[in-house]
Motif scaffolding. Structure first.
Motif, short mmCIF file in Angstrom:
data_model
loop_
_atom_site.label_atom_id
_atom_site.label_comp_id
_atom_site.label_asym_id
_atom_site.label_seq_id
_atom_site.Cartn_x
_atom_site.Cartn_y
_atom_site.Cartn_z
N GLU A 1 0.56 -1.39 0.28
CA GLU A 1 0.22 0.17 0.05
C GLU A 1 1.19 1.27 -0.09
OE1 GLU A 1 -3.88 1.13 2.10
OE2 GLU A 1 -2.68 0.71 3.59
N VAL A 2 1.93 1.79 0.66
CA VAL A 2 2.50 2.93 0.89
C VAL A 2 4.40 2.78 2.18
CG1 VAL A 2 0.80 4.03 2.78
CG2 VAL A 2 2.08 5.17 1.40
N LEU A 3 4.98 3.27 2.30
CA LEU A 3 6.24 3.20 3.25
C LEU A 3 4.94 4.57 3.79
CD1 LEU A 3 8.83 2.33 4.04
CD2 LEU A 3 9.50 4.03 2.15
N LEU A 4 5.28 4.36 4.94
CA LEU A 4 4.54 5.32 6.14
C LEU A 4 5.75 6.34 6.39
CD1 LEU A 4 3.55 3.07 8.65
CD2 LEU A 4 2.10 4.34 6.93
N PRO A 5 5.85 6.94 6.50
CA PRO A 5 6.34 8.62 6.68
C PRO A 5 7.42 8.19 7.56
CG PRO A 5 4.68 9.53 7.22
CD PRO A 5 4.41 7.88 6.21
N PRO A 6 8.60 9.12 7.81
CA PRO A 6 9.60 8.83 8.82
C PRO A 6 9.18 9.06 10.14
CG PRO A 6 10.85 9.51 7.32
CD PRO A 6 9.67 9.96 6.53
N ALA A 7 8.51 10.14 10.14
CA ALA A 7 7.88 10.49 11.18
C ALA A 7 7.01 9.55 12.48
CB ALA A 7 7.21 11.81 12.07
N THR A 8 6.57 8.86 11.03
CA THR A 8 5.69 7.59 12.11
C THR A 8 6.69 6.79 13.24
OG1 THR A 8 4.19 7.00 9.56
CG2 THR A 8 4.07 5.20 11.51
#
Length: 306
Positions: free
Chosen positions: A31-38
Motif C-alpha cells: 500500500e504505502v511506505l509510512l513517513p519517517p515520523a511514524t
C-alpha cells in the motif's frame, strides 16, 4: 494521533513480492511506505541510540539516522482452496485525523490484482484487529457510498475485538472510521465474529488463528502450515523488528501495554531458532524472516522474497 504529513511515495510494484510456505505462496500487497515520523510516534521507546546499537537493523529496517522504518501492506494467499487476504490497510480517499493516512491514492487494488487476487475472487478477509490502518480497504467508494471491496468474501475477526469496540467510548475520528470501513461490511452481512480459545482455532486446513491480545483485546495472528513448513503473520502484536531485540518496546496505542509485552515475549520465545517464517504486517522490505537468538534477546534473519 498524528504523524508528519504523508509525503512518502506509493509502494507499488509490478510483480508483488512473495514467499513460499510448503505449497502456499504468500504475496505481499503493498500500500504505502509510512513517513519517517511514524516510527518515533508509534514506538517512542525505540530511540535512535537504542536502534543504533542494533547494527543488524540497518539498512533495511532503520535508516542511518537511527529511525525505524514502517510500511503498510496486506498479505494474500490461497490455502485449501480458500483465497485469503489478511488485513486491508488504510484505504483510498478516506478522511482521517492522521495526515499520513488521510485521503490516500495508492495502487493497492492494482497490486492486489497483479498478485492474482482481484477483489471479486477473494473468499476470506482476516482482520487481525479493528484499527484504522488494518480495515481501510474493507470498503471503497462507489457513487458516493462506501461499499464492500471484497463483496463475495466473508470478513472474519475476533468476537472479543468487535465487542470491545462496540462498548468503547470512541472519539469522533474512530467512530467515523467504523462508519466507513466496518459498518458497511456488517450491514452487508459479511462480517463473522469468531471465539478464539487460548490454543487458537483452525478455520481451514493449514490456516489457524492465534489469540495475541494486548495491542487490542481481541488481536489475532495468523498461522499457516503446508507440507511441514510454517509461517506466522504478526498483525500488530509485533510492529517492527526492533522489538525482537527489545520486546519491552510497546506501541503508543497499545490498549494494554503489559499484556502486549507479555504476548510479544511469549511469541518470540516460541518462534526463536525455529524454521517458522515471520511476516510482519508493518515490517518494511524485506518484510519476512526468522527469529534468531541474539544476546539477551533476538534478531531477525531476513528471508528475501521471490
Amino acid at each position: 494521533m498524528s504523524t508528519a504529513p504523508n509525503t512518502a511515495a506509493d509502494a507499488s510494484a509490478s510483480t508483488p513480492p512473495s514467499w513460499t510456505v510448503g505449497e502456499v505462496t504468500v504475496h505481499r500487497i503493498d500500500e504505502v511506505l509510512l513517513p519517517p515520523a511514524t516510527g518515533p510516534w508509534l514506538l517512542p521507546d525505540a530511540t535512535t541510540d537504542l536502534v543504533d546499537r542494533e547494527e543488524w537493523l540497518r539498512p533495511d529496517f532503520a535508516g542511518p539516522d537511527g529511525i525505524v522504518r514502517l510500511h503498510s501492506h496486506s498479505f494474500a494467499f490461497e490455502i485449501d482452496g480458500v483465497r485469503v487476504v489478511v488485513d486491508t490497510g488504510i484505504g483510498n480517499g478516506k478522511t482521517r485525523a492522521n495526515p499520513a493516512w488521510h485521503d490516500l491514492g495508492t495502487s493497492y487494488l492494482h497490486n492486489l490484482g497483479a498478485a492474482g487476487f482481484s477483489p471479486e475472487t477473494v473468499d476470506l478477509v482476516l482482520l487481525s484487529h479493528l484499527h484504522t490502518d488494518h480495515v481501510g480497504w474493507n470498503t471503497r467508494q462507489v457513487d458516493g457510498a462506501w461499499v464492500p471491496t471484497f463483496r463475495h468474501a466473508r470478513h472474519l475477526t475476533s468476537r472479543t475485538e468487535r465487542e470491545f469496540w462496540a462498548g468503547y467510548d470512541m472519539e469522533e475520528s474512530r467512530r467515523h472510521m467504523f462508519d466507513d470501513s466496518v459498518v458497511p461490511v456488517e450491514e452487508a452481512g459479511l462480517l463473522d465474529l469468531v471465539d478464539i480459545p487460548a490454543e487458537g482455532i483452525e478455520i481451514a486446513s493449514g490456516l489457524r488463528l492465534l489469540p495475541t491480545p494486548g495491542h487490542t483485546p481481541g488481536h489475532l495472528a495468523v498461522h499457516l502450515t503446508s507440507k511441514g513448513e510454517t509461517a506466522l503473520i504478526t498483525g500488530d502484536c509485533i510492529h517492527h523488528p526492533v522489538q525482537f531485540a527489545h520486546p519491552g518496546i510497546g506501541s503508543c496505542v497499545d490498549i494494554d501495554p503489559v499484556q502486549s509485552q507479555a504476548t510479544r515475549r511469549r511469541m518470540l520465545a516460541s518462534l526463536a531458532d525455529t524454521d517458522t517464517l515471520v511476516l510482519g504486517t508493518h515490517f518494511p522490505p524485506p518484510t519476512a524472516g526468522r527469529v534468531v537468538s541474539h544476546g539477551d534477546g533476538y534478531r531477525m534473519s531476513p528471508v528475501s522474497s521471490a
